[in-house]
Write a protein that holds these residues in place. Structure first.
Motif, PDB file in Angstrom:
ATOM      1  N   PHE A 233       0.833  -1.214   0.000  1.00  0.00           N
ATOM      2  CA  PHE A 233       0.000   0.000   0.000  1.00  0.00           C
ATOM      3  C   PHE A 233       0.864   1.259   0.000  1.00  0.00           C
ATOM      4  O   PHE A 233       0.503   2.266  -0.600  1.00  0.00           O
TER       5      PHE A 233
ATOM      6  N   THR B 135       2.079   1.632  -3.681  1.00  0.00           N
ATOM      7  CA  THR B 135       1.085   1.770  -4.749  1.00  0.00           C
ATOM      8  C   THR B 135       0.037   2.842  -4.463  1.00  0.00           C
ATOM      9  O   THR B 135      -0.375   3.554  -5.369  1.00  0.00           O
ATOM     10  N   ASN B 136      -0.381   2.954  -3.200  1.00  0.00           N
ATOM     11  CA  ASN B 136      -1.488   3.881  -2.916  1.00  0.00           C
ATOM     12  C   ASN B 136      -1.079   5.108  -2.126  1.00  0.00           C
ATOM     13  O   ASN B 136      -1.733   6.138  -2.181  1.00  0.00           O
TER      14      ASN B 136
ATOM     15  N   THR C  45       3.201   7.604  -3.489  1.00  0.00           N
ATOM     16  CA  THR C  45       3.407   7.336  -4.913  1.00  0.00           C
ATOM     17  C   THR C  45       4.566   8.159  -5.480  1.00  0.00           C
ATOM     18  O   THR C  45       4.909   8.029  -6.648  1.00  0.00           O
TER      19      THR C  45
ATOM     20  N   SER D 165      -4.639  -0.166   4.786  1.00  0.00           N
ATOM     21  CA  SER D 165      -4.435   0.616   3.570  1.00  0.00           C
ATOM     22  C   SER D 165      -4.631   2.116   3.859  1.00  0.00           C
ATOM     23  O   SER D 165      -3.814   2.959   3.476  1.00  0.00           O
TER      24      SER D 165
ATOM     25  N   THR E 287      -1.921   5.322   3.761  1.00  0.00           N
ATOM     26  CA  THR E 287      -2.171   6.534   2.976  1.00  0.00           C
ATOM     27  C   THR E 287      -2.031   7.770   3.849  1.00  0.00           C
ATOM     28  O   THR E 287      -1.377   8.750   3.479  1.00  0.00           O
TER      29      THR E 287
ATOM     30  N   LEU F  54      -3.586   5.863  -9.650  1.00  0.00           N
ATOM     31  CA  LEU F  54      -4.052   4.730  -8.852  1.00  0.00           C
ATOM     32  C   LEU F  54      -5.021   3.916  -9.699  1.00  0.00           C
ATOM     33  O   LEU F  54      -5.570   4.422 -10.677  1.00  0.00           O
TER      34      LEU F  54
ATOM     35  N   SER G  60      -8.668   1.709  -6.079  1.00  0.00           N
ATOM     36  CA  SER G  60      -7.916   2.364  -5.004  1.00  0.00           C
ATOM     37  C   SER G  60      -8.322   3.834  -4.879  1.00  0.00           C
ATOM     38  O   SER G  60      -8.470   4.356  -3.778  1.00  0.00           O
ATOM     39  N   ALA G  61      -8.473   4.502  -6.023  1.00  0.00           N
ATOM     40  CA  ALA G  61      -8.839   5.916  -5.993  1.00  0.00           C
ATOM     41  C   ALA G  61     -10.225   6.083  -5.369  1.00  0.00           C
ATOM     42  O   ALA G  61     -10.439   6.928  -4.491  1.00  0.00           O
TER      43      ALA G  61
ATOM     44  N   ARG H  39     -10.139   5.578  -1.661  1.00  0.00           N
ATOM     45  CA  ARG H  39      -9.545   6.688  -0.914  1.00  0.00           C
ATOM     46  C   ARG H  39     -10.571   7.817  -0.732  1.00  0.00           C
ATOM     47  O   ARG H  39     -10.711   8.390   0.343  1.00  0.00           O
TER      48      ARG H  39
END
Ligand SMILES: Nc1ncnc2c1ncn2[C@@H]1O[C@H](COP(=O)(O)OP(=O)(O)OP(=O)(O)O)[C@@H](O)[C@H]1O
Length: 483
Positions: free
Chosen positions: A341, A344-345, A348, A374, A378, A420, A424-425, A428
């Motif tokens: 995470f 990738t999330n 970045t 996750s 972030t 993303l 994932s987007a 979020r």
């Protein structure tokens, strides 16, 4: 002769897997090496020795879901004994023993002649239900099942023993294209796994449609599932397809299936049986070709046993069955997922993973499971420091150098321009939205009933949102921000 995958009830013998590794397995290293362990399986053979079904057998091992004996066709040990209940007794392997639990039967369950609600057996006992006597034998040469070396199944990540044991079954389920039930607490990755199974199969370039029964008011559920024609009811100004039509050719993932009321369960059953749907107010039946995967955080065995979920629908759906363990039961996955995470999330921009947080991440219980992990990564990347409160909660302390919170449009732009994946987007954005909505609701309404009335969301779903959004953590963060 090769063992067949097809049982005589038309179901596939997919070696239904659950998440419960024998104790000690959790000590494995996070990343799988070429010398991955080959844990042995504890298995018990159940054989009917007396009663109308003499000779019937079933096997339960620590790689399978609980099995039931009773007169329902859903039971793995299906009986025609009139003194037995539809779902009479449940068998599962637990810590190397066979757990036997009476599931509210009318005539009781007897182990070695003694009436029993729950017992742990080691083999050699008899279990009587009605006029049926079942002998329990522990398998002497339990099979040695090599674990796959993979640490992911498509986009679904996991290297713990509990998760790796699922991968062979997932592969079978990709090919089998049968309906599938995925069970697990909120945030354990049920949707993520369903999507990975969809993407690995022949329907990959067709729609993967997600429908959450708990998020739609009960009065709108039928229309959402099956669509409606113009004028079907007040406010239906346009015709609309339902999600079955939208998913035609692809996979329909129905989340929180346990929340469907009995009337809709029957309609769903008919749609699945006939592969046809009819919009509300419509006259035409339309063929649909949809693979159904359903998920629930409830124990469907209990829901069926207690009459809240139709056992014929369960029988249709649970051809394949997977249970995802909560993250606290597979701590070996925490580091792998956190790193995933982060890169990738969360960070970045290529910032290195903050190694110093690993201890804290590993010792936390993760009530919101992988989703919470996750989100934590972030917010850690955005705001700075990870801390633990007095009562053991993890929260993010906003470091003084962290950038000011973006306004809503900046935030959305920021999310959509980070390359993303769509999921994932969306996650979020939804996380931020749900968290803030819940905080506002808490501040403006004194009790859960008032919050439910004001939001139009059931109090049960509010609780789910609360776990998802970790409202307590958010409040702490806001307090910190304004300190
Ligand atoms: N094993 C995994 N590998 C990669 N991402 C994962 C994994 N498990 C969960 N996630 C991510 O965590 C988030 C939550 O997962 P998901 O929505 O699949 O959980 P869920 O069990 O369906 O939750 P709910 O019951 O609340 O609907 C998603 O962003 C998902 O992509």
């Amino acid at each position: 002769m090769e063992p067949s995958n097809q049982s005589n009830d038309g179901h596939l013998n997919l070696g239904r897997l659950v998440n419960r590794p024998p104790s000690g397995w959790l000590d494995e290293p996070t990343l799988v090496s070429a010398t991955a362990s080959t844990p042995t399986t504890t298995a018990f053979h159940l054989t009917v020795k007396e009663g109308p079904n003499v000779g019937a057998t079933a096997v339960v091992d620590d790689g399978s879901c609980p099995i039931f004996a009773g007169t329902s066709e859903v039971c793995a040990l299906a009986l025609t004994d009139h003194q037995a209940s539809r779902r009479h007794v449940r068998f599962e392997v637990h810590n190397g023993q066979l757990r036997v639990s009476d599931v509210g039967s009318t005539n009781g369950t007897f182990v070695n002649g003694i009436r029993t609600v729950e017992a742990f057996l080691t083999g050699g006992e008899t279990v009587r239900v009605g006029a049926t006597v079942i002998s329990v034998i522990r398998a002497l040469n339990a099979a040695t099942t090599p674990l796959p070396l993979e640490t992911s199944f498509g986009s679904f990540i996991g290297a713990s023993v509990a998760i790796r044991r699922l991968y062979p079954l997932c592969k079978k389920l990709v090919d089998a294209q049968v309906p599938l039930v995925i069970e697990g607490e909120t945030g354990t990755g049920k949707e993520a796994l369903a999507e990975a199974i969809h993407r690995a199969g022949p329907r990959a370039d067709k729609p993967f449609v997600v429908f959450d029964c708990a998020s739609v008011p009960p009065s709108l559920l039928e229309g959402a599932l099956f669509g409606h024609e113009q004028g079907a009811y007040a406010g239906a100004n346009l015709s609309r397809p339902g999600i079955f039509e939208e998913a035609d050719g692809g996979t329909l993932f129905i989340d929180e299936i346990g929340d469907l009321d009995p009337g809709l369960q029957l309609r769903l059953l008919r749609a699945i049986q006939s592969s046809e749907v009819r919009r509300i107010g419509g006259h035409r039946w339309q063929k649909v070709d949809v693979r159904i995967i359903v998920a629930t955080r409830r124990d469907l065995d209990v829901e069926v046993a207690e009459g809240r979920f139709r056992d014929d629908l369960f029988f249709r759906l649970a051809v394949g069955r997977l249970a995802l363990p909560p993250l606290r039961e597979r701590p070996e996955d925490i580091e792998l997922l956190a790193r995933h995470f982060w890169s990738t999330n969360a960070a970045t921009d290529g910032r290195p993973f903050p190694e110093d947080v690993l201890g804290r991440l590993r010792s936390y219980a993760w009530p919101g499971n992988v989703r919470e992990l996750s989100n934590t990564m972030t917010r850690l990347a955005t705001y700075g420091e990870l801390a633990t409160s007095e009562d053991g909660e993890l929260f993010i302390r906003r470091s003084s150098s962290a950038p000011p919170p973006p306004n809503a449009v900046d935030f959305l732009d920021d999310v959509v321009t980070q390359n993303l994946t769509f999921a994932s987007a969306r996650d979020r954005v939804m996380f931020e939205f749900e968290r803030r909505y819940m905080l506002h609701l808490d501040r403006t309404h004194g009790d859960e009933r008032a919050r439910s009335a004001a939001s139009g969301v059931s109090d049960r779903y509010l609780r789910t949102l609360r776990v998802r959004g970790r409202v307590k953590e958010a409040r702490k963060e806001l307090e910190d921000r304004h300190a």
